[in-house]
Design an enzyme around this catalytic site. Structure first.
Site, short mmCIF file in Angstrom:
data_model
loop_
_atom_site.label_atom_id
_atom_site.label_comp_id
_atom_site.label_asym_id
_atom_site.label_seq_id
_atom_site.Cartn_x
_atom_site.Cartn_y
_atom_site.Cartn_z
N GLU A 194 -2.55 18.81 -10.79
CA GLU A 194 -2.96 19.38 -12.07
C GLU A 194 -4.37 19.95 -12.04
O GLU A 194 -5.22 19.63 -12.86
CB GLU A 194 -2.83 18.34 -13.20
N HIS A 210 1.66 19.82 -26.52
CA HIS A 210 1.32 18.40 -26.41
C HIS A 210 -0.03 18.05 -27.04
O HIS A 210 -0.29 16.88 -27.29
CB HIS A 210 1.34 17.94 -24.95
N ASN A 233 1.79 21.05 -20.60
CA ASN A 233 1.35 20.39 -21.85
C ASN A 233 1.48 21.30 -23.07
O ASN A 233 0.91 21.00 -24.12
CB ASN A 233 -0.09 19.91 -21.70
N ARG A 241 -0.32 23.32 -13.66
CA ARG A 241 0.46 22.16 -14.12
C ARG A 241 0.10 21.81 -15.58
O ARG A 241 0.93 21.28 -16.32
CB ARG A 241 0.23 20.95 -13.21
N HIS A 268 0.62 14.84 -28.91
CA HIS A 268 0.00 13.55 -28.58
C HIS A 268 -0.78 13.02 -29.77
O HIS A 268 -0.79 11.81 -30.05
CB HIS A 268 -0.94 13.69 -27.37
N ARG A 320 0.83 -1.24 0.00
CA ARG A 320 0.00 0.00 0.00
C ARG A 320 0.85 1.27 0.00
O ARG A 320 0.42 2.33 0.44
CB ARG A 320 -0.97 0.01 1.17
N GLU A 333 11.47 18.98 -24.93
CA GLU A 333 10.82 19.32 -23.65
C GLU A 333 11.57 20.48 -22.96
O GLU A 333 10.96 21.29 -22.28
CB GLU A 333 10.76 18.10 -22.71
N LYS A 368 9.93 22.98 -13.64
CA LYS A 368 8.92 21.96 -13.33
C LYS A 368 8.69 21.88 -11.83
O LYS A 368 7.56 21.73 -11.37
CB LYS A 368 9.32 20.59 -13.91
N LYS A 383 3.78 11.69 -11.16
CA LYS A 383 2.81 10.98 -12.01
C LYS A 383 3.41 9.62 -12.32
O LYS A 383 4.46 9.53 -12.96
CB LYS A 383 2.58 11.74 -13.32
N HIS A 440 8.64 10.90 -28.76
CA HIS A 440 7.75 11.82 -28.05
C HIS A 440 8.20 13.27 -28.26
O HIS A 440 7.41 14.15 -28.57
CB HIS A 440 7.70 11.48 -26.56
N1 GLY Z 1 4.44 15.66 -17.97
C1 GLY Z 1 3.64 16.69 -17.46
C2 GLY Z 1 3.44 16.61 -15.97
O1 GLY Z 1 4.19 15.95 -15.27
O2 GLY Z 1 2.51 17.18 -15.49
#
Ligand code: GLY
Length: 355
Positions: A235, A246, A243, A239, A250, A119, A183, A225, A141, A263
């Site tokens: 987000e 993107h 993007n 945040r 994407h 957990r 990036e 970042k 993430k 990417h």
């Molecule tokens: N890759 C974008 C973020 O981590 O929010």
């Protein structure tokens, strides 16, 4: 090189260390971060074969490295389960932690395994690609793919420590460095200032793997970042600015089956598309000149079926709300905004990306 300390509203804390040779100092860095107890060392199998001696030496502290043959098509919950089984076999306990060394696929999967195993146990992210150092490594993430799409299952689980060693980037194929630099350029457009000037000055030197050009770009992107994710961990707001480029990016990846563009190449083209929608933006030509220096390996001609698929993918973008596509645009360099885009805007952005 400094340690960048990131504190989240959830109470989590991540220390980011960016330093040549940091990989060898990993045991001391973990101890400084208060990590002790049993550990499981999960490595991208390719990184393990490239840096075998260093990683086997780390095994004396963390236990034998487990090499996992990860790839985008193996970014599955089955792989997360296999990682959890490895942690269990190594008797990693509740007082233990996970160390993940590899590209973004490995760190996303290992971070999810760390979120689920017992957990949740702490984890350390050691991104080995430029793309992962400037993006996936920091921000918590974690995730895996479902048949319906990328990263559709996952969790927010902040690593206690992120260790970026620019030496790892020198063995990357040049195409992967260009991918990460897209990036970095995205961050430079979000930030302006010193990071933008460094990109304008050092882009090609960084792409050729010169550590003295790469390290400050990694640091600048990680600082940006860090500031954004500290203010908006889940987000809910700014945040989403990460993007930038993107929405089209994407869509291009999806429309070409994730095989034609890396990417970063898709993001580089997405940045061109985004700039086409930034009417009246001061310094748009300056931004475009930088974006156009990002190298695309295999051309950018899409057939009409792929173009149509890209437009449809834009409509399904995760940032779409109530049917409207939302683009991150720039009012000026350093000033992003979220705007709804019409079907005509999407077509215009796609055409500019591929022009
Ligand atoms: N890759 C974008 C973020 O981590 O929010």
């Amino acid at each position: 090189m400094p340690t960048i300390e990131v504190r989240f509203a959830s109470g989590a804390r991540t220390d980011c260390v960016i330093e040549s040779g940091a990989l060898q100092r990993l045991p001391a860095l973990c101890a400084n971060a208060g990590l002790s107890g049993s550990s499981g060392l999960l490595c991208d199998a390719r990184v393990l074969s490239l840096h075998r001696d260093e990683l086997l030496a780390l095994g004396a502290h963390f236990g034998d490295p487990v090499g996992r043959p990860v790839s985008e098509s193996r970014k599955t919950l089955a792989e997360v389960e296999a990682m959890c089984e490895e942690l269990s076999a190594r008797r990693v306990g509740r007082d233990g932690y996970v160390v993940a060394i590899g590209g973004g696929v490995l760190t996303d999967l290992a971070g999810l395994a760390a979120a689920l195993y017992l957990r949740g146990v702490p984890w350390v992210s050691v991104p080995s690609t430029l793309l992962a150092q400037v993006d996936a490594g920091l921000g918590g993430k974690t995730g895996a793919n479902l048949r319906a799409g990328k990263n559709l299952v996952g969790a927010f689980h902040q690593p206690r420590l992120v260790v970026c060693d620019p030496v790892l980037l020198t063995t990357l194929p040049s195409r992967e460095r260009w991918s990460g630099l897209a990036e970095v350029v995205k961050c430079a457009l979000l930030e302006g200032g010193d990071l933008l000037q460094r990109c304008e000055r050092d882009l090609e030197r960084a792409a050729s793997g010169e550590a003295d050009a790469l390290a400050p770009l990694v640091e600048g992107a990680v600082r940006l970042k860090a500031r954004i994710v500290a203010a908006d961990e889940r987000e809910g707001g700014q945040r989403a600015f990460l993007n930038l480029g993107h929405t089209v990016g994407h869509a291009l990846e999806a429309a070409t089956g994730y095989t034609h563009f890396s990417h970063g190449e898709a993001v580089a083209l997405g940045l061109r598309g985004m700039l086409a929608l930034c009417e009246g933006m001061p310094e748009r030509d300056r931004a475009l000149r930088l974006v156009e220096r990002l190298r695309i390996a295999d051309g950018r001609t899409l057939d009409s079926g792929q173009r149509q698929a890209a437009l449809e993918a834009m409509g399904r973008d995760k940032k779409a709300r109530r049917g409207a596509v939302r683009f991150v645009l720039l009012e000026r360099i350093g000033a992003p905004v979220l705007r709804e885009a019409s079907a005509e805007d999407c077509a215009r952005a796609l055409a500019a990306a591929l022009a």
